[in-house]
Design a protein around this motif. Sequence first.
Motif, PDB file in Angstrom:
ATOM      1  N   TYR A   7       0.835  -1.195   0.000  1.00 13.38           N
ATOM      2  CA  TYR A   7       0.000   0.000   0.000  1.00 13.38           C
ATOM      3  C   TYR A   7       0.870   1.246   0.000  1.00 13.38           C
ATOM      4  O   TYR A   7       1.830   1.337   0.777  1.00 13.38           O
ATOM      5  CB  TYR A   7      -0.897   0.000   1.234  1.00 13.38           C
ATOM      6  N   VAL A  15      -2.521   4.019  -3.781  1.00  8.71           N
ATOM      7  CA  VAL A  15      -2.087   3.026  -4.774  1.00  8.71           C
ATOM      8  C   VAL A  15      -1.862   1.721  -4.033  1.00  8.71           C
ATOM      9  O   VAL A  15      -1.212   1.706  -2.984  1.00  8.71           O
ATOM     10  CB  VAL A  15      -0.772   3.470  -5.459  1.00  8.71           C
ATOM     11  N   LYS A  16      -2.391   0.628  -4.583  1.00  9.22           N
ATOM     12  CA  LYS A  16      -2.162  -0.666  -3.935  1.00  9.22           C
ATOM     13  C   LYS A  16      -1.782  -1.712  -4.970  1.00  9.22           C
ATOM     14  O   LYS A  16      -2.279  -1.712  -6.091  1.00  9.22           O
ATOM     15  CB  LYS A  16      -3.370  -1.115  -3.124  1.00  9.22           C
ATOM     16  N   LEU A  28      -3.519  -1.112  -8.568  1.00 12.25           N
ATOM     17  CA  LEU A  28      -4.794  -0.404  -8.566  1.00 12.25           C
ATOM     18  C   LEU A  28      -4.598   0.964  -7.921  1.00 12.25           C
ATOM     19  O   LEU A  28      -3.940   1.070  -6.883  1.00 12.25           O
ATOM     20  CB  LEU A  28      -5.851  -1.189  -7.806  1.00 12.25           C
ATOM     21  N   VAL A  29      -5.186   1.987  -8.536  1.00 17.27           N
ATOM     22  CA  VAL A  29      -5.089   3.344  -7.992  1.00 17.27           C
ATOM     23  C   VAL A  29      -6.489   3.905  -7.790  1.00 17.27           C
ATOM     24  O   VAL A  29      -7.424   3.528  -8.494  1.00 17.27           O
ATOM     25  CB  VAL A  29      -4.259   4.273  -8.910  1.00 17.27           C
ATOM     26  N   LEU A  30      -6.619   4.781  -6.827  1.00 16.39           N
ATOM     27  CA  LEU A  30      -7.908   5.409  -6.580  1.00 16.39           C
ATOM     28  C   LEU A  30      -8.147   6.477  -7.635  1.00 16.39           C
ATOM     29  O   LEU A  30      -7.362   7.424  -7.773  1.00 16.39           O
ATOM     30  CB  LEU A  30      -7.959   6.031  -5.185  1.00 16.39           C
ATOM     31  N   ASP A  31      -9.222   6.322  -8.401  1.00 20.62           N
ATOM     32  CA  ASP A  31      -9.618   7.325  -9.378  1.00 20.62           C
ATOM     33  C   ASP A  31     -10.199   8.507  -8.608  1.00 20.62           C
ATOM     34  O   ASP A  31     -11.185   8.353  -7.875  1.00 20.62           O
ATOM     35  CB  ASP A  31     -10.644   6.739 -10.347  1.00 20.62           C
ATOM     36  N   ARG A  36     -13.379   5.138  -7.218  1.00 19.77           N
ATOM     37  CA  ARG A  36     -13.248   3.696  -7.469  1.00 19.77           C
ATOM     38  C   ARG A  36     -11.773   3.356  -7.666  1.00 19.77           C
ATOM     39  O   ARG A  36     -10.995   4.194  -8.114  1.00 19.77           O
ATOM     40  CB  ARG A  36     -13.991   3.287  -8.736  1.00 19.77           C
ATOM     41  N   PHE A  37     -11.408   2.124  -7.382  1.00 25.02           N
ATOM     42  CA  PHE A  37     -10.066   1.660  -7.712  1.00 25.02           C
ATOM     43  C   PHE A  37     -10.048   1.154  -9.138  1.00 25.02           C
ATOM     44  O   PHE A  37     -10.921   0.387  -9.544  1.00 25.02           O
ATOM     45  CB  PHE A  37      -9.611   0.566  -6.744  1.00 25.02           C
ATOM     46  N   VAL A  67      -7.699   6.425   1.924  1.00 21.84           N
ATOM     47  CA  VAL A  67      -8.742   6.178   0.917  1.00 21.84           C
ATOM     48  C   VAL A  67     -10.054   6.829   1.368  1.00 21.84           C
ATOM     49  O   VAL A  67     -10.723   7.516   0.587  1.00 21.84           O
ATOM     50  CB  VAL A  67      -8.936   4.669   0.669  1.00 21.84           C
TER      51      VAL A  67
END
Length: 192
Positions: A7, A15-16, A28-31, A36-37, A67
């Motif tokens: 993380y 970002v994970k 995966l990144v937070l939009d 949403r990821f 998040v």
Amino acid sequence: MTSYSAYYAVNDRPVKFVQLADGGVDCLVLDMQSGRFVPDRSYFAAVAPGSGKDVDQLSPQDFDALVMLQRARLLRTWCERLSAAVTTEEQYLVAALGVTLEPRPLEAEQIYVSGGGAAPNIELWLQPNTLTREALDLALGTARAVPTIPSGDFRSVVYTVTVPSGFYKVSAFADFEGSVQPRATVRKVILR
């Protein structure tokens, strides 16, 4: 075989890295528009030393808190945008958000839009651990308690977002199962 996950905050963006069923790893990144990821493999390089990015590796708990804070800030942005909606008809409310409702923003379980009338609103039923009261307080300010029906399962608070140049004052109602303590999980948000 152990599960892999890592993380990060890259310039304050969550970002994970997650392990896939086939044993591979995805990023995966937070939009920051939808909450949403989404996959974005360019962030593999962003977390590397010398990338020029401000990168912090986070514990799972600190990552979840970041998040939730970013999602709460997004709700504030949506409230500010709704205050400038042309009218309260459904299509204008959705357009004011600046995000499509499919796929569902904030990874919500359900979304309902009710335009026009006396109380136009956007209702988001959230998955567990999407938002906490604490994150909403940081992003939206001080809340007021909302009286509840004695037999109801939810407890509610309301935040008011006022934009000087806006046409409307927007209220964000947050419903909780059980208590409304700082770490309580938000079950439903209504933007009205």
